[in-house]
Motif scaffolding. Sequence first.
Motif, PDB file in Angstrom:
ATOM      1  N   LYS A 127     -59.566 -20.401 -31.941  1.00  0.00           N
ATOM      2  CA  LYS A 127     -59.970 -20.953 -33.224  1.00  0.00           C
ATOM      3  C   LYS A 127     -61.490 -21.125 -33.250  1.00  0.00           C
ATOM      4  CE  LYS A 127     -58.414 -25.007 -34.862  1.00  0.00           C
ATOM      5  NZ  LYS A 127     -57.404 -26.065 -34.934  1.00  0.00           N
TER       6      LYS A 127
ATOM      7  N   ASP B 193     -44.372 -36.060 -27.782  1.00  0.00           N
ATOM      8  CA  ASP B 193     -45.055 -34.867 -28.293  1.00  0.00           C
ATOM      9  C   ASP B 193     -46.202 -35.238 -29.235  1.00  0.00           C
ATOM     10  OD1 ASP B 193     -43.332 -33.301 -26.837  1.00  0.00           O
ATOM     11  OD2 ASP B 193     -41.966 -32.914 -28.492  1.00  0.00           O
TER      12      ASP B 193
ATOM     13  N   ASN C 176     -54.783 -31.994 -31.378  1.00  0.00           N
ATOM     14  CA  ASN C 176     -56.055 -31.356 -31.664  1.00  0.00           C
ATOM     15  C   ASN C 176     -57.048 -32.463 -31.964  1.00  0.00           C
ATOM     16  OD1 ASN C 176     -55.770 -28.577 -31.397  1.00  0.00           O
ATOM     17  ND2 ASN C 176     -54.843 -28.363 -33.411  1.00  0.00           N
TER      18      ASN C 176
ATOM     19  N   GLU D 116     -45.719 -21.536 -27.122  1.00  0.00           N
ATOM     20  CA  GLU D 116     -47.164 -21.366 -27.011  1.00  0.00           C
ATOM     21  C   GLU D 116     -47.588 -21.404 -25.540  1.00  0.00           C
ATOM     22  OE1 GLU D 116     -50.489 -23.455 -29.597  1.00  0.00           O
ATOM     23  OE2 GLU D 116     -50.014 -24.668 -27.844  1.00  0.00           O
TER      24      GLU D 116
ATOM     25  N   GLY E  40     -44.213 -28.841 -22.175  1.00  0.00           N
ATOM     26  CA  GLY E  40     -44.987 -29.514 -23.217  1.00  0.00           C
ATOM     27  C   GLY E  40     -44.331 -29.416 -24.583  1.00  0.00           C
ATOM     28  N   ALA E  41     -45.079 -29.875 -25.592  1.00  0.00           N
ATOM     29  CA  ALA E  41     -44.526 -29.979 -26.938  1.00  0.00           C
ATOM     30  C   ALA E  41     -44.211 -28.621 -27.538  1.00  0.00           C
ATOM     31  CB  ALA E  41     -45.506 -30.733 -27.839  1.00  0.00           C
ATOM     32  N   ASN E  42     -44.970 -27.610 -27.162  1.00  0.00           N
ATOM     33  CA  ASN E  42     -44.820 -26.287 -27.764  1.00  0.00           C
ATOM     34  C   ASN E  42     -44.599 -25.245 -26.666  1.00  0.00           C
ATOM     35  OD1 ASN E  42     -44.938 -24.033 -29.395  1.00  0.00           O
ATOM     36  ND2 ASN E  42     -46.767 -24.681 -30.500  1.00  0.00           N
TER      37      ASN E  42
ATOM     38  N   TRP F 255     -48.022 -24.773 -36.386  1.00  0.00           N
ATOM     39  CA  TRP F 255     -46.961 -25.651 -35.891  1.00  0.00           C
ATOM     40  C   TRP F 255     -46.911 -26.892 -36.764  1.00  0.00           C
ATOM     41  CZ3 TRP F 255     -49.100 -30.314 -34.530  1.00  0.00           C
ATOM     42  CH2 TRP F 255     -50.434 -30.319 -34.129  1.00  0.00           C
TER      43      TRP F 255
ATOM     44  N   TYR G 164     -49.756 -33.719 -27.535  1.00  0.00           N
ATOM     45  CA  TYR G 164     -50.080 -32.398 -28.087  1.00  0.00           C
ATOM     46  C   TYR G 164     -51.012 -32.638 -29.264  1.00  0.00           C
ATOM     47  CZ  TYR G 164     -49.118 -27.560 -29.548  1.00  0.00           C
ATOM     48  OH  TYR G 164     -49.215 -26.220 -29.887  1.00  0.00           O
TER      49      TYR G 164
ATOM     50  N   ILE H 290     -42.074 -28.815 -34.166  1.00  0.00           N
ATOM     51  CA  ILE H 290     -41.973 -29.479 -32.867  1.00  0.00           C
ATOM     52  C   ILE H 290     -41.167 -30.748 -33.069  1.00  0.00           C
ATOM     53  CG2 ILE H 290     -43.306 -30.635 -31.049  1.00  0.00           C
ATOM     54  CD1 ILE H 290     -45.593 -28.651 -31.733  1.00  0.00           C
TER      55      ILE H 290
ATOM     56  N   LYS I 175     -54.860 -28.942 -25.890  1.00  0.00           N
ATOM     57  CA  LYS I 175     -53.930 -29.832 -26.577  1.00  0.00           C
ATOM     58  C   LYS I 175     -53.579 -31.070 -25.735  1.00  0.00           C
ATOM     59  CE  LYS I 175     -52.616 -27.328 -30.283  1.00  0.00           C
ATOM     60  NZ  LYS I 175     -53.719 -26.340 -30.231  1.00  0.00           N
TER      61      LYS I 175
END
Lengths: 325, 211
Positions: free
Chosen positions: B166, A77, A83, B37, B32-34, A144, A81, A288, A91
């Motif tokens: 964003k 993760d 930014n 979302e 996925g990680a989230n 998150w 994931y 997460i 992501k």
Amino acid sequence: MLIKKPADVASSEITPKRAYLSRRTFMAGAAAAGASLLAGRKLLEMGSPAQVVEAGAKLSTVKGPFGTDEKLTPYKDVTTYNNFYEFSTDKDGPAALAKDFRTRPWQVKVEGLVQKPRTFDIDDILKLAPLEERVYRHRCVEGWSMVIPWVGYPLSSLLKQVDPLGKAKYVEFTTILDPKQMPGQRARILDWPYIEGLRLDEAMHPLAILCVGLYGEALPNQDGAPVRIVVPWKYGFKSAKSLVKIRLVEQQPINTWNQAAPSEYGFYSNVNPQVDHPRWSQKMERRIDGSGFFASIKKIPTRPFNGYGDQVAQLYAGMDLRKYF
Amino acid sequence: MTRVGWLKLAIFPLCLAPLGLLVWKAANANLGANPIEAITHSTGDWTLRLLLVTLAITPLRKLTGQLWLIGLRRMIGLFAFFYGCLHFLTYIWLDQGFDVHSMAKDVYKRPFITMGFTAFVLLIPLAVTSTRKMIQRLGGRRWQWLHRLIYVTATAAIVHFTWAMKKDIHRPIEYGIVLAMLLGYRVVAWARASTGNQPKRVPEVTGIAAD
């Protein structure tokens, strides 16, 4: 200063990692203190210098302070994931698009209001101080959070090398500008290169680290290789990645997100559940940590300064944190 | 079965495919990680896409002369509502954990939530009046006026999408351009009809009654 008890078990030990055994052998050869020096040399012996410390190479670390016993975010993760708008605003984009990003040769200029300006080669940076494992909470401004075992050492260790002048009040960090390698920089989503800034006392705080790795290995490209900062009491975007320049200055730097949307992202951007982002609440966060779908439904409360208030709140004594958000 | 009937039989599972994919991925811990979302984004995307497909049917049938296409509109529109419900449910359950207090504040304080909520609420009367009985009860003209609410919903959905970003709004803009074209077509058709150089309009409702 309060030093919390570090986690009993280094995350790298409880985390199943590929090539785990080789790391063990490796670690056996390195004394706990000053290990990074040895490690650097040993790595050089192991292969061509161009490859050894690139993304994924094992790093030898000592346990650092400020640990937490919260569940770590799985490596997968942390590395899928991301930014990292220089590569993509999706992501899952940076992991793929940063695969061939070149982190050697790499230099970091440290300049501005300093006695001894200097350009550091990345391999010198790796040897400047013992590499510590710092398990930090990481709270994104989007709501998150993760718990990540970073590898690095106090940013102050680097800054002391250049002797900041009395006039220096702030530190400005610049990410590499290289649209050829970073497809995200070909669009003007943000005003490249990415700039971040800290007050000098924030930068000198022992929690703020210069980071070269995570999970016991050199930083994966998508996480800001080869060198970034990590400032755990601030929203994640303050922790600038892939640094090429660090400047000590007198005036407060204009950080990229503040410039892009001044009403939404302040210079300080300390994690603060009392000050909402204008478009979403900052009271809660979604952790997460690989606990699975249903566990992730329950959000956890966000703590002031991301839970590092005991260490850093005094930096902001008397300041109105709603105004200086 | 009629041409529309067969086509509907094929499109129905197609419209369910995005949900199927989500469920399959969730079952395999592959979101996925989230994951929450991911679900929020996917259900939102499909609501908007199906709204645009619904809005594309009128221009398509008029431009191609394939008037029978109207028979697909209700089903696709209802699927848009279905994904809208899933998107809304994801927000109130998975994202907010049924915390009414926090949601009320969100709707009041945060324009992008307010906008999304508006878009969703305005779809409800359209779904409720989608049956043949309701069309008859309301009468074609009134029904048609009511169902023009979809223009407001689709616009609000685009604004909701834009405000949720964003910084990088290229995707909402892409969707916005499609919506502008679909609504622009109607404005042009209406302007032409009112200046009288357009052949007589095809009544909207006959197509539905015929399906």
